[in-house]
Design a protein around this motif. Structure first.
Motif, mmCIF file in Angstrom:
data_model
loop_
_atom_site.group_PDB
_atom_site.id
_atom_site.type_symbol
_atom_site.label_atom_id
_atom_site.label_comp_id
_atom_site.label_asym_id
_atom_site.label_seq_id
_atom_site.Cartn_x
_atom_site.Cartn_y
_atom_site.Cartn_z
ATOM 1 N N GLY A 15 -24.783 -46.690 -19.190
ATOM 2 C CA GLY A 15 -24.384 -47.677 -20.214
ATOM 3 C C GLY A 15 -22.901 -47.968 -20.473
ATOM 4 O O GLY A 15 -22.055 -47.033 -19.717
ATOM 5 N N GLN A 16 -22.532 -49.020 -20.946
ATOM 6 C CA GLN A 16 -21.289 -49.405 -20.914
ATOM 7 C C GLN A 16 -20.380 -48.780 -22.363
ATOM 8 O O GLN A 16 -19.385 -48.990 -22.541
ATOM 9 C CB GLN A 16 -20.972 -51.014 -21.070
ATOM 10 C CG GLN A 16 -21.297 -51.205 -19.353
ATOM 11 C CD GLN A 16 -21.520 -52.913 -19.387
ATOM 12 O OE1 GLN A 16 -20.472 -53.418 -19.565
ATOM 13 N NE2 GLN A 16 -22.679 -53.361 -19.282
ATOM 14 N N ALA A 17 -21.554 -48.348 -23.316
ATOM 15 C CA ALA A 17 -20.954 -47.821 -24.646
ATOM 16 C C ALA A 17 -20.143 -48.571 -25.136
ATOM 17 O O ALA A 17 -19.113 -48.189 -25.990
ATOM 18 C CB ALA A 17 -20.318 -46.287 -24.239
ATOM 19 N N LEU A 18 -20.244 -49.918 -25.159
ATOM 20 C CA LEU A 18 -19.424 -50.755 -25.839
ATOM 21 C C LEU A 18 -19.890 -50.770 -27.308
ATOM 22 O O LEU A 18 -20.937 -50.475 -27.755
ATOM 23 C CB LEU A 18 -19.530 -52.203 -25.365
ATOM 24 C CG LEU A 18 -18.559 -52.188 -23.801
ATOM 25 C CD1 LEU A 18 -18.993 -53.610 -23.333
ATOM 26 C CD2 LEU A 18 -17.156 -52.332 -24.202
ATOM 27 N N PRO A 19 -18.891 -51.045 -28.307
ATOM 28 C CA PRO A 19 -19.327 -51.358 -29.497
ATOM 29 C C PRO A 19 -20.503 -51.863 -30.108
ATOM 30 O O PRO A 19 -20.911 -52.901 -29.272
ATOM 31 C CB PRO A 19 -18.118 -51.763 -30.256
ATOM 32 C CG PRO A 19 -16.983 -51.549 -29.532
ATOM 33 C CD PRO A 19 -17.715 -51.564 -28.051
#
Lengths: 589, 589
Positions: B99-103
């Motif tokens: 995943g990109q683990a963005l907020p």
């Protein structure tokens, strides 16, 4: 399944809207309570047992267009036949043409029941009755003689052809034209859209009432004339003759009321080998068509209001039954075994009571409007003027508030069903779909609010509405002095709401007097809801004074819902400037 | 057609919900404004250009069941493929699994856009993300290793299986059972209903998360365990193996979101020759399934709230475009030739501004909830507790208020279209149909209100909510001291509403402390709307302080809509007794 609430309807007619005193005073001749009760009971039976069972197939299959012919759903044609055989179409129609000339109050009560059972069914005869009234008031003796009897019996149905693609709310823009043929008839050309029951298989003739412009007619609505255009020409012996040049070219694919065919009608295209130009007869005078049409429209506005009441009633019944059947969770008020019926949960009760109260209010307002119409008809002189003003004042409330209530209550009813509500088989969603048209047609609710503020508040030199509010205040005072404990803070709530109403009314009247119509119109919709809530709460109190079993819902309304009146008053008085300032930002060009 | 309002979304994230200060403070590492802007712009492009064009065919054709297979509408499978190829499924997912683990703030902003373009599309990945989160938090390393990467990429989708016919809102009544097979796996038996994307053709495997009871498990929710049940078994090499004994036996015929398959799933019936008993793996501990499921549910509640925002946005755009195109009548503010664009009519402006203001408010509340979730994740100690409480407080607002707004705004949007709104081709009716599910699923809005009052008001010893109100009051004070004239009486309105909110909050907290939970719950729904309006109005002011072009709508809201807060406070404080008294009359048995 819908069960006509005959007792509730009868009670509201007699003890809230004023039918009982009128019967006692002989206002309607020898019409007595026994006959009223019998008619309403039989209408209730017919609606519950004959109409309601055909609702679902109507919704699912809808009306179907094939060529220029429209087929209604299976069983609907036969239903209509049984319905006119029961004499229901003739209920409020003039006796001279075979009608029973019963009060409008009875007519709208029955209409509520047809619409509760199936709104797509109830809307058709509504238009026939509008046509009957327009012809009765404005047509020549020859036209009346040829058409009225069969429209009154329901052997033929009527339609109302106003809207064109470029002209919906604004009839100034109508383009359909009529050419004199030299023989006293006219040839009609043009396209009309959104024509309810414009084509169908219920009857072997359909009588269209059509607004069109004569050559050299003035621009705008003062150049509109009203014409009668039969689907089949009618001989002097009453026999059907040639097919007239008016055809259905399309059916709308609508969100709801699927069984009601909404037609695009083409006049004068020479379709199917007919002589080009639909043959029409002038109703009333040239260029006075709008006045004739308004006879139909006022009638239709109250009738559409009944659709709001009707759908709200059905939705409430359905949700109440579900809440008394479905079990989920625990509730403090439930002492039985297992999960509680959801009707025990306070949040579900809040939804159901809101539905009940709003439905009762919309019904009381609408029946009170019918009461005024009836009294205007049987009165003379100043009294007739008074009652006509009252009917005029209450018509936009009956139309707009009731239909908003229809949508609101249908939505709450769906919510009470939880996930099942979203599934079409349950039937709650269909009511949510059906209800949504009523705030739009016969003049959008925004237009009703404008009508209320711009044309109804000035009635009687601006004093009529204050007389009405004074009557409401007297009822509130009765509640206060009744010393019935169950009323809680009802009288306080009513007094406050009626004071808010008085202030908002005078404020708008001052704006109008000062020529600030845009500021007044900015508050029109909140004002319509304000007067409806204040009047409706008062009607609930009147009912509760007559029958103490009604106190609880009245108090719930006063202590939970009537508080909105204060916010509405603030909007009316203080909302226009910010609306105008922000409104400018919406205009893209 | 929907055009993603990227600028509005970005502004609200940064300047209303607090993303800008967080980025500036390095809260999310090296994530900067440029990347945020680029991601939102590209999401907007994808939603507008790729998803929105497939809305209509999705609504018209819907998902179709054949045998136990479900076919999504033409083009939808390919759309999903392009969407996951764009990496959108992985946006907020953990980096460990690709995943990109963005907020979450970015995740919900993107989610809003997918749902605006097609709510039936947006709901599918929402469930996958819930499954990802539940597995990431609770599953064994072996399960994570086998399933998470493909769920994160979107190669497989996840589902959430809670509801059974007798158990909707009340999970105590769940009956599905799980038997240990002796090899560490379980066999699952039972029926689950209303399973969103329970079967489809988007992906070649579907990972079901299922609540069921082990033998001898305690009654109620403390006896529920969560299981992972794949449609196809997965080998240690990741290859798909045998078909598991879980099949779709029916699709619901719903009011809206037709393209989203709502499935009845049967577990363990030995269908199609599979070995009877669906093979499942335990997630987390035995009998702790509900806690695991709540991870999914909180996530899903905010996601459903975004559906409300999303539909409201689309409905507003559509109505605004129509009002700037349709001409009817005259308007005082219109000086051009011919009929005025209806956007010039005050009543139409009132509808449009109401839509705009409510949409902005729902968005601000929902993004603020996401902001709290993000900060809870990156904080430690007391700060983490504070932000988790804030997220918990705002979740029911984000879910219930936003979805009520979705219905309200979709209905107003239909009204702005007049008769055209009721015709399905126009598209306004479809939004009204789609919007109506969101107040129901993932916990009805009534249950959200109960959750707010019973579980969220007590947070932080009852002080968390007052801290929140104090923050809001500080913003109201900024509006007052800003000396910006366009605010009109905004600060007065906010102060009044926030005072009303304080009073209502303390009143409910006292009731709860006194053990009068039924009286507190009677006011739960009005309270939820009260706090949402007061908070929402304050968020509008915060936005207007940052960008003066937003002052006009803020002031419209404060002077036209915020007045409802006073009536809501009165209901909370004074409505319970009459509700209880009248509520009894609803119980039929």
């Amino acid at each position: 399944m819908y069960r006509a609430p005959v007792e509730d309807i009868t009670f509201t007619l007699k003890h809230v809207a004023g039918l009982k005193p009128a019967l006692d005073a002989g206002t309607f001749g020898d019409l007595g309570e026994d006959l009223v009760d019998a008619i309403l009971a039989e209408a209730g039976r017919f609606a519950s047992e004959e109409v309601a069972p055909l609702y679902k197939i109507g919704d699912e299959q809808g009306a179907v267009l094939s060529g220029a012919d429209v087929t209604t759903p299976p069983g609907w044609k036969e239903l209509y036949r049984r319905w006119i055989d029961g004499g229901w179409n003739a209920l409020s129609a003039p006796e001279e043409f075979g009608g029973q000339a019963l009060p409008t109050m009875l007519g709208v009560a029955a209409l509520e029941m047809w619409n509760s059972a199936a709104m797509a069914f109830g809307i058709g005869p509504t238009l026939t009755m509008g046509a009957v009234e327009a012809l009765d008031k404005h047509a020549s003796p020859a036209l009346k003689a040829k058409y009225l009897e069969k429209l009154v019996s329901g052997e033929w149905m009527g339609t109302m052809n106003l809207t064109e693609p470029q002209a919906g709310s604004d009839l100034n823009a109508l383009r359909a034209r009529a050419e004199p043929a030299g023989d006293g008839t006219y040839r009609i050309f043009g396209q009309k859209i959104f024509i309810t029951y414009g084509e169908h298989d219920f009857t072997d003739n359909i009588i269209h009432l059509v607004l069109a412009r004569l050559p050299d007619a003035p621009a705008g609505t003062r150049g509109l004339s009203l014409f009668l255009v039969p689907k089949f020409l009618v001989g002097d012996d009453g026999a059907l003759g040639a097919r007239n040049d008016v055809f259905c070219f399309g059916l709308e694919h609508k969100l709801g009321i699927h069984a009601s065919p909404t037609c695009t009608m083409i006049y004068g295209d020479g379709f199917e080998g007919t002589a080009p130009g639909a043959i029409g007869w002038l109703i009333g005078e040239e260029n006075k068509g709008l006045a004739c049409m308004f006879t139909m429209m006022n009638n239709a506005r109250l009738a559409v209001g009944m659709q709001g009441v009707a759908v709200a009633e059905t939705a409430t019944q359905k949700a109440l039954a579900y809440a008394n059947d479905r079990r989920q969770g625990n509730a403090a008020s439930y002492n039985g075994n297992g999960m509680a019926l959801i009707v025990h949960h306070p949040d579900v009760q809040r939804n159901l009571l809101t539905m009940k109260a709003l439905t009762q209010i919309a019904r009381a307002i609408s029946y009170s409007c019918a009461h005024a119409i009836d009294h205007a008809r049987v009165s003379v002189g100043d009294e007739a003027i008074h009652w006509q003003e009252r009917a005029n004042l209450l018509t936009p409330l009956a139309k707009a508030f009731s239909t908003d209530v229809g949508v609101e209550v249908a939505s709450l009813g769906l919510q009470v069903h939880g996930g099942m509500g979203y599934i079409e088989e349950t039937g709650a969603a269909a009511l949510y779909r059906d209800a949504r048209i009523a705030p739009i047609y016969e003049g959008t609710n925004g237009i009703q609010a404008i009508d209320l503020v711009a044309r109804k508040l000035p009635l009687g030199g601006g004093e009529h509405v204050h007389g009405y509010i004074a009557e409401l205040k007297a009822v509130a005072n009765q509640a206060r002095t009744s010393n019935l404990q169950g009323f809680g803070r009802t009288a306080d709530g009513l007094d406050q709401a009626l004071d808010d109403l008085s202030q908002a009314t005078r404020f708008l009247q001052r704006l109008l007097a000062d020529g600030r119509s845009d500021a007044a119109l900015a508050g029109a919709t909140p004002y319509l809801r304000l007067i409806s809530l204040a009047a409706g709460g008062t009607y609930l109190a009147r009912g509760a004074l007559a029958d103490q079993s009604r106190i609880a819902v009245c108090r719930f309304f006063a202590e939970n819902l009537l508080g909105e009146a204060g916010a509405l008053k603030e909007r009316v008085i203080g909302g226009a400037d910010s609306l105008a300032a922000a409104g400018k930002t919406l205009i893209s060009a």
